[in-house]
Design a protein around this motif. Structure first.
Motif, PDB file in Angstrom:
ATOM      1  N   GLU A   1      40.412 -18.589 -67.882  1.00  0.00           N
ATOM      2  CA  GLU A   1      40.000 -19.555 -66.861  1.00  0.00           C
ATOM      3  C   GLU A   1      38.961 -18.911 -65.930  1.00  0.00           C
ATOM      4  OE1 GLU A   1      41.681 -22.764 -65.834  1.00  0.00           O
ATOM      5  OE2 GLU A   1      43.746 -22.538 -66.570  1.00  0.00           O
ATOM      6  N   HIS A   2      38.045 -19.748 -65.436  1.00  0.00           N
ATOM      7  CA  HIS A   2      36.922 -19.287 -64.594  1.00  0.00           C
ATOM      8  C   HIS A   2      36.149 -18.177 -65.308  1.00  0.00           C
ATOM      9  CE1 HIS A   2      38.572 -21.687 -61.360  1.00  0.00           C
ATOM     10  NE2 HIS A   2      39.710 -21.046 -61.430  1.00  0.00           N
TER      11      HIS A   2
ATOM     12  N   ASN B   1      34.189 -27.118 -70.072  1.00  0.00           N
ATOM     13  CA  ASN B   1      34.107 -27.286 -68.630  1.00  0.00           C
ATOM     14  C   ASN B   1      35.498 -27.177 -68.028  1.00  0.00           C
ATOM     15  OD1 ASN B   1      33.986 -28.839 -65.962  1.00  0.00           O
ATOM     16  ND2 ASN B   1      31.830 -28.761 -66.565  1.00  0.00           N
ATOM     17  N   GLN B   2      35.575 -26.605 -66.830  1.00  0.00           N
ATOM     18  CA  GLN B   2      36.871 -26.406 -66.176  1.00  0.00           C
ATOM     19  C   GLN B   2      37.653 -27.718 -66.053  1.00  0.00           C
ATOM     20  OE1 GLN B   2      37.106 -23.019 -65.067  1.00  0.00           O
ATOM     21  NE2 GLN B   2      39.305 -23.269 -64.793  1.00  0.00           N
ATOM     22  N   ARG B   3      36.945 -28.829 -66.008  1.00  0.00           N
ATOM     23  CA  ARG B   3      37.627 -30.125 -65.865  1.00  0.00           C
ATOM     24  C   ARG B   3      38.404 -30.517 -67.117  1.00  0.00           C
ATOM     25  NH1 ARG B   3      32.573 -31.280 -63.361  1.00  0.00           N
ATOM     26  NH2 ARG B   3      31.816 -32.225 -65.290  1.00  0.00           N
ATOM     27  N   ARG B   4      38.171 -29.814 -68.219  1.00  0.00           N
ATOM     28  CA  ARG B   4      38.855 -30.162 -69.474  1.00  0.00           C
ATOM     29  C   ARG B   4      40.058 -29.264 -69.746  1.00  0.00           C
ATOM     30  NH1 ARG B   4      34.986 -30.946 -74.425  1.00  0.00           N
ATOM     31  NH2 ARG B   4      36.984 -31.721 -75.234  1.00  0.00           N
ATOM     32  N   ARG B   5      40.665 -28.759 -68.687  1.00  0.00           N
ATOM     33  CA  ARG B   5      41.839 -27.880 -68.830  1.00  0.00           C
ATOM     34  C   ARG B   5      42.950 -28.543 -69.637  1.00  0.00           C
ATOM     35  NH1 ARG B   5      44.819 -26.818 -64.910  1.00  0.00           N
ATOM     36  NH2 ARG B   5      45.547 -24.798 -65.623  1.00  0.00           N
ATOM     37  N   GLU B   6      43.208 -29.812 -69.372  1.00  0.00           N
ATOM     38  CA  GLU B   6      44.307 -30.501 -70.074  1.00  0.00           C
ATOM     39  C   GLU B   6      44.070 -30.529 -71.576  1.00  0.00           C
ATOM     40  OE1 GLU B   6      45.256 -34.328 -68.541  1.00  0.00           O
ATOM     41  OE2 GLU B   6      45.556 -33.620 -66.484  1.00  0.00           O
TER      42      GLU B   6
ATOM     43  N   LEU C   1      37.126 -21.440 -70.219  1.00  0.00           N
ATOM     44  CA  LEU C   1      37.019 -22.543 -69.264  1.00  0.00           C
ATOM     45  C   LEU C   1      36.113 -22.096 -68.127  1.00  0.00           C
ATOM     46  CD1 LEU C   1      40.730 -23.657 -69.271  1.00  0.00           C
ATOM     47  CD2 LEU C   1      38.811 -25.155 -69.733  1.00  0.00           C
TER      48      LEU C   1
ATOM     49  N   SER D   1      33.013 -23.187 -64.907  1.00  0.00           N
ATOM     50  CA  SER D   1      32.232 -24.099 -64.076  1.00  0.00           C
ATOM     51  C   SER D   1      30.818 -23.552 -64.060  1.00  0.00           C
ATOM     52  CB  SER D   1      32.786 -24.147 -62.652  1.00  0.00           C
ATOM     53  OG  SER D   1      31.822 -24.681 -61.785  1.00  0.00           O
TER      54      SER D   1
END
Length: 823
Positions: free
Chosen positions: A690-691, A586-591, A719, A721
């Motif tokens: 990303e995306h 999920n994009q929220r898990r970038r870190e 990554l 959404s």
């Protein structure tokens, strides 16, 4: 479904409802007008006398329940009023039960194919009549239709419905359920405008004897307000919803129903399957339907059916006149599910006709290539045996198969036109080297053209490493080769001292001349235009042409785009190649992903981070490469050397960045999809996209192929959404499950369709009027087989039997057959 089955299906639900309702409701719960139409058709189509007698009794009962005199009950008894209606209903139910139990009639034999007897050229010319001369169109509506590209009668006839609504089953309001599409015959009551918050809406109530239904319109309020009035009888069709308000149910409603006024309308769209068309603004749905049907009534009989009769009958297709009528005006017994899927017999006939002529045109192009005089190279060549002996690896089975296909082509006395597909790392370059060795052994030169200087340099290094030991002289000629070196290289090519020239567009520029070019190889062939390939061919006397691509193309698409080429597939990777481990986050898990990336960098590896945009945009909240390169270099990746590359940079700037990344000066390359066709960086083991939900499967696979080129395990992190919905989720799940580019390409075509799969509608794919390459793959293969068979018996379409075929081919595909990208 036969007309009788259709009648019984329409009668069933209201009779079931009336079985427990007061008999007086029969006069409003039964759709008498619809039933009379279906009853008349059933009587006309029923040969069995006993069945016809029952149907005539049904007719009398319906007429009586509708307000006429009821036939006497059997046995006769003195009943009146409700009792009389009850008896009639019971008798009607018994008759319906008897009719259902009767044995089904034998299906009608299929209609034979009726070829055109008139001159086909004249019929085709007739179809070019401007659309404004169709009944009901005129100049104003012709302008509106032109916005959809509908300018001729032919355009309107082949403007097929995108959806069909089944209005054979007219329901009562009490039968409706939330979520279904339904057709209702009712009376309009209580038309009024009101506000919902700040929004003005139009509301009305539809009423029949069994209940009421709310109707809502949010747009074109003034138009609909003027159209409806109290007490109108209407036919409604739309999706039924549960209306809610103040946290409680408020019955059922239909938002923006399609409404047909029944007063004075002899041809109301009820009791039938109704086609729905894409329409221009300003033309109502019903009006669009009437315009298309007017064209069908006037012109469908003049559409030429020119397929070879034996072929049409073998494939079981009807002629176009019958097919067009059935597609636009489906018979009562048509299967609505088949119609909506585009697989009805009528659709199948139109699709097959379209694909046959496409494949005939492509086969004709292929025949013309075969007719050209080319070079018959001796095979096997001594140098190819030496090459196989000196290579540090053995050819895979797939490589050996494709080499065999290439050798057969090169041995033939006409030019080779072959496309080789294969994933990144499948060994296309060494297969191309094998072909070059055949040409050089026969005293000819070979040229390999790549889309970028870096890729040309990489190919040159590979070909020198494997070619020099067997005596092949390999040279590089790109825009970066300048001064004295360029002059020496061009002179050596002209003298024939260079066996294999590797380059970019520079190979076809003025000043470059080959002494004896026998083979042209084009890598990533979709990056070059037709003109550039023709110019490469002109360097020799009809040299053989070998095209290569690392973007696998599904078979159905290859038959359409490259139907005049031979197509080979290297569908096997060399042993020892480790699959790339792919994970979706999920994009929220970038870190978390950046932490995993940092671990690889700390082990001395390199990484790509790909973004969908070059720079920030106000229209979207997607991350962009330019901003993220700054933020990553100043934040989570501050300990590492970060480079930036995107498509808006000059070519020399991109090459400089890519060289620094290849040489290890940059540990991280932040970029856009400009790296999709790149060079080998064996030390790059991490790909972060990303995306990822915004990329197609084929593109994701190409990007992933930038890693996994060395001895170390490689990782690809997607990554995403899931706001994009289930299609995005399915696409990314395929990436996790497989590294097989051919399977990915098939799935991508299935999910996105051909136009989007290729990235643009102008990617060479013809604009089909009826065919769908995902759905119609089997028909496409049949059409190819039949077209090739016909052309084998009549090369050049020169016989009288082919005159009609040639006329249709020229009318349909003139100017649209530059599909193979070479000629």
């Amino acid at each position: 479904m036969t007309p009788l089955e259709d009648l019984l299906r329409t009668l069933g639900p209201p009779l079931q409802y009336l079985a427990t309702a007061p008999p007086r409701l029969a006069r409003s719960a039964l759709p008498f007008r619809v039933l009379r139409e279906k009853l008349a058709l059933s009587v006309a189509r029923t040969p069995d006398e006993a069945t016809r007698a029952r149907l005539e009794e049904v007719r009398g009962l319906l007429d009586g329940l509708a307000g006429g005199p009821l036939p006497p009950p059997a046995p006769a008894s003195a009943v009146s009023g409700d009792a009389e209606a009850s008896a009639a209903l019971r008798r009607l139910m018994a008759l319906v039960a008897d009719l259902r139990a009767a044995p089904a009639a034998a299906p009608a034999p299929p209609r034979p194919y009726r070829g055109s007897s008139d001159a086909v050229a004249g019929q085709l010319q007739n179809l070019e009549t401007p659309v404004q001369f169709v009944k009901g169109v005129g100049p104003k509506r012709a302008e509106q239709l032109a916005t959809l590209g509908l300018t001729t009668v032919d355009d309107l006839l082949f403007h097929l419905p995108f959806r069909y609504e089944d209005r054979r089953d007219v329901r009562t309001i009490s039968m409706l359920q939330s979520g279904e599409h339904a057709t209702i015959e009712a009376e309009i009551r209580g038309v009024r405008e009101r506000f919902a918050g700040r929004r003005r809406i139009l509301e009305a109530t539809a009423v029949d004897a069994s209940g009421s239904l709310t109707l809502l319109w949010y747009h074109q309020i003034a138009y609909f307000r003027s159209r409806f009035h109290e007490g109108q009888r209407v036919l409604l069709h739309g999706k039924v919803e549960a209306a809610k308000g103040m946290a409680r149910m408020l019955g059922l409603r239909v938002v923006h129903p399609e409404v047909e006024l029944l007063e004075g309308q002899e041809d109301a769209d009820t009791g039938r399957i109704v086609p729905i068309y894409t329409k221009p603004a300003g033309i109502p749905i019903g009006a669009m339907r009437r315009l298309v049907h007017a064209a069908v009534d006037q012109y469908a009989g003049r559409v030429p059916s020119a397929l070879p009769t034996a072929t049409a009958e073998r494939r079981g297709v009807v002629d176009l006149a019958a097919a067009l009528r059935a597609v636009h005006q489906p018979p009562p017994d048509a299967d609505v599910d088949e119609l909506n899927a585009g697989t009805s017999p009528a659709h199948r006939a139109i699709v097959y006709d379209e694909l046959f002529y496409l494949q005939l045109g492509l086969a004709l192009r292929k025949h013309n290539v075969v007719a050209e005089r080319g070079i018959a190279f001796p095979v096997p060549a001594a140098r190819t045996r030496a090459l196989a002996a000196t290579l540090p690896f053995a050819f895979t089975g797939a490589q050996r198969r494709v080499i065999g296909e290439i050798e057969r082509d090169m041995a033939a006395p006409h030019p080779m036109h072959r496309l080789v597909q294969g994933d990144v790392g499948s060994g296309k370059t060494v297969v191309a080297l094998h072909a070059a060795a055949i040409a050089v052994d026969a005293g000819y030169q070979a040229a390999l053209m790549a889309p970028t200087e870096l890729l040309a340099e990489q190919h040159c290094a590979t070909l020198r490493r494997f070619g020099n030991p067997v005596g092949l002289t390999v040279a590089l000629l790109t825009g970066g080769v300048q001064g004295k070196l360029r002059g020496r290289t061009e002179r050596a090519i002209a003298r024939g001292d260079i066996d294999l020239v590797v380059g970019t567009h520079a190979l076809i520029q003025e000043g470059v001349a080959f002494k004896k070019l026998g083979l042209g190889i084009i890598d990533e062939q979709h990056r070059f235009g037709v003109l550039q390939r023709q110019m490469l061919k002109r360097h020799g006397t009809n040299p053989d042409i070998l095209l290569m691509t690392a973007t696998p193309i599904p078979r159905t698409l290859a038959l359409t785009l490259y139907g005049d080429l031979e197509v080979s597939a290297i569908d096997e990777l060399p042993p020892g190649r480790r699959p790339i481990v792919t994970r979706v986050f999920n994009q929220r898990r970038r870190e978390s992903v950046l932490e995993l990336l940092a671990r690889e960098l700390d082990q001395g590896r390199q990484a790509y981070l790909v973004y969908p945009l070059v720079s920030e945009s106000e229209k979207t909240d997607l991350l962009d490469a330019t901003r993220m390169a700054r933020e990553l270099a100043a934040g989570p990746l501050a300990r590492y050397r970060v480079g930036l590359m995107h498509g808006q940079m000059r070519g020399d700037e991109k090459d400089a960045v890519m060289r620094r990344f290849r040489d290890g000066e940059y540990q991280v390359l932040v970029c856009t999809t400009v790296i999709e066709v790149g060079i080998d960086v064996p030390n790059a083991t991490v790909m972060v996209i990303e995306h990822a939900e915004h990329f197609g499967l084929a593109q994701l696979h190409q990007l992933r192929g930038r890693v996994g080129r060395g001895e170390h395990r490689s990782l690809c992190f997607l990554l995403a959404s899931y706001a994009q919905g289930d299609v995005a989720r399915e696409r990314l799940r395929v990436m996790e499950e497989t590294n097989d580019g051919f399977r990915i390409a098939e799935k991508d075509l299935e999910i996105r369709g051909p136009g989007e799969f290729l990235g643009t509608r102008q990617s060479g794919l013809p604009d089909f009027r009826a065919a769908n390459l995902v759905r119609d793959g089997a028909l496409l293969r049949q059409a190819q087989e039949d077209a090739a068979g016909w052309l084998a018996s009549d090369p050049g379409l020169a016989s009288p039997a082919s005159r009609s075929l040639r006329a249709v081919l020229e009318a349909r595909w003139a100017g649209r057959l530059e599909l193979a990208r070479i000629g």
